[in-house]
Scaffold this motif. Structure first.
Motif, PDB file in Angstrom:
ATOM      1  N   ALA A  13      -5.356   3.201  -3.409  1.00  0.00           N
ATOM      2  CA  ALA A  13      -5.245   3.356  -2.037  1.00  0.00           C
ATOM      3  C   ALA A  13      -6.262   2.707  -1.216  1.00  0.00           C
ATOM      4  O   ALA A  13      -6.101   1.969  -0.176  1.00  0.00           O
ATOM      5  CB  ALA A  13      -4.965   4.764  -1.257  1.00  0.00           C
ATOM      6  N   ARG A  14      -7.586   2.938  -1.591  1.00  0.00           N
ATOM      7  CA  ARG A  14      -8.789   2.137  -1.010  1.00  0.00           C
ATOM      8  C   ARG A  14      -8.703   0.759  -1.224  1.00  0.00           C
ATOM      9  O   ARG A  14      -8.742  -0.021  -0.144  1.00  0.00           O
ATOM     10  CB  ARG A  14     -10.032   2.567  -1.639  1.00  0.00           C
ATOM     11  N   THR A  33      -5.674  -0.688   1.074  1.00  0.00           N
ATOM     12  CA  THR A  33      -6.290  -0.558   2.620  1.00  0.00           C
ATOM     13  C   THR A  33      -7.164  -1.638   2.942  1.00  0.00           C
ATOM     14  O   THR A  33      -7.092  -2.323   3.838  1.00  0.00           O
ATOM     15  CB  THR A  33      -6.899   0.669   2.778  1.00  0.00           C
ATOM     16  N   ASP A  34      -7.980  -1.929   2.039  1.00  0.00           N
ATOM     17  CA  ASP A  34      -8.966  -3.113   2.188  1.00  0.00           C
ATOM     18  C   ASP A  34      -8.218  -4.507   2.359  1.00  0.00           C
ATOM     19  O   ASP A  34      -8.351  -5.308   2.986  1.00  0.00           O
ATOM     20  CB  ASP A  34      -9.843  -3.361   0.953  1.00  0.00           C
ATOM     21  N   ILE A  72      -4.924  -4.675   3.208  1.00  0.00           N
ATOM     22  CA  ILE A  72      -4.160  -4.673   4.441  1.00  0.00           C
ATOM     23  C   ILE A  72      -5.061  -5.183   5.740  1.00  0.00           C
ATOM     24  O   ILE A  72      -4.970  -6.208   6.359  1.00  0.00           O
ATOM     25  CB  ILE A  72      -3.582  -3.345   4.771  1.00  0.00           C
ATOM     26  N   ASP A  84       1.221  -5.365   6.663  1.00  0.00           N
ATOM     27  CA  ASP A  84       0.723  -4.261   7.256  1.00  0.00           C
ATOM     28  C   ASP A  84       1.848  -3.041   7.009  1.00  0.00           C
ATOM     29  O   ASP A  84       2.813  -3.150   7.364  1.00  0.00           O
ATOM     30  CB  ASP A  84       0.332  -4.188   8.680  1.00  0.00           C
ATOM     31  N   ASP A 115       2.516   1.147   5.060  1.00  0.00           N
ATOM     32  CA  ASP A 115       1.761   2.258   4.597  1.00  0.00           C
ATOM     33  C   ASP A 115       0.917   2.219   3.317  1.00  0.00           C
ATOM     34  O   ASP A 115       1.608   1.997   2.257  1.00  0.00           O
ATOM     35  CB  ASP A 115       2.963   3.439   4.532  1.00  0.00           C
ATOM     36  N   PRO A 116      -0.347   2.428   3.373  1.00  0.00           N
ATOM     37  CA  PRO A 116      -0.932   2.241   1.943  1.00  0.00           C
ATOM     38  C   PRO A 116      -0.478   2.878   0.875  1.00  0.00           C
ATOM     39  O   PRO A 116      -0.669   2.547  -0.128  1.00  0.00           O
ATOM     40  CB  PRO A 116      -2.370   2.391   2.430  1.00  0.00           C
ATOM     41  N   THR A 160       0.719   1.897  -2.781  1.00  0.00           N
ATOM     42  CA  THR A 160      -0.094   2.396  -3.791  1.00  0.00           C
ATOM     43  C   THR A 160       0.758   2.957  -4.779  1.00  0.00           C
ATOM     44  O   THR A 160       0.511   2.697  -6.151  1.00  0.00           O
ATOM     45  CB  THR A 160      -1.079   3.572  -3.286  1.00  0.00           C
TER      46      THR A 160
END
Length: 225
Positions: A134-135, A138-139, A141, A148, A150-151, A155
């Motif tokens: 997820a990290r 998110t990076d 995105i 864009d 939902d991470p 994931t």
């Protein structure tokens, strides 16, 4: 069971775990007894119970250490990679390679997912894996490399594709892990339409064949879970 072990004790514990993995993978968890493990090792039950309080604890330790080893492989693979899509790509490839090298452990993961008593152990490791990926998502995105969204959804999609392909094509069919990884990366980066994303990772994957992307789509339609 927490004991302060000498180097020799750690080696003996490792030997017990490695042998148990072979027996569990070959014969199944339930049919494999502590007696079979110690007889195969040529040691007494007292040795076994010095390190583990039960067969269940032994199996749990096997799962826990396997998850840690997989994560170490993933972290080593992405070390130094600054591009988020590059980290996702390298993580997929490292995961597929590890699962191919440890098919016996992959089969134990599959069994553990079907047993209520072992699911919480798997879930703890899966939660860590989700947080890791997820990290990177998110990076990506934030960098505008992927849409864009939902991470967590993205994931779980990446992990779902990777794990399902590993289970079906690496564990059960015995396909080459590099080829399965190619398909996983092509699908995760390109999706069903085959649209490539921007960023260094997409450029690095530009030479991946369209056939690899097609294989995952058509192959998945034949999977029976």
């Amino acid at each position: 069971m927490n004991r302060r072990l000498t180097p020799r004790g750690r080696e003996r514990r490792r030997q017990l775990m490695d042998f148990a993995v072979q027996r569990f993978a070959a014969n199944g968890y339930h049919p494999t007894s502590v007696a079979e493990i110690v007889d195969g090792m040529g040691v007494g039950k007292g040795v076994f119970y010095w390190y583990f309080s039960s067969k269940e604890e032994l199996f749990g330790e096997i799962l826990r250490e396997a998850q840690h080893d997989l994560r170490r492989r993933q972290q080593a693979a992405i070390a130094g990679e600054v591009d988020p899509l590059g980290r996702i790509t390298l993580g997929i490839r490292a995961s597929m390679a590890w699962m191919s090298e440890h098919r016996d452990l992959l089969s134990l993961f599959e069994f553990a997912a079907s047993e209520e008593r072992f699911r919480p152990m798997l879930r703890r490791g899966q939660d860590v894996a989700v947080a890791d990926v997820a990290r990177h998502v998110t990076d990506a995105i934030v960098a505008g490399q992927i849409v864009d969204a939902d991470p967590l959804v993205v994931t779980h999609a990446v992990l779902g594709v990777t794990n399902q392909l590993a289970r079906i094509f690496v564990l059960h069919r015995g396909d080459a892990p590099d080829e399965v990884a190619d398909a996983a990366v092509a699908f995760c980066l390109g999706g069903l339409t085959g649209n490539r994303l921007t960023g260094k990772a997409a450029q690095n994957e530009a030479n991946t064949s369209d056939e690899a992307g097609a294989e995952i789509v058509t192959g998945a339609s034949h999977v029976r879970t």
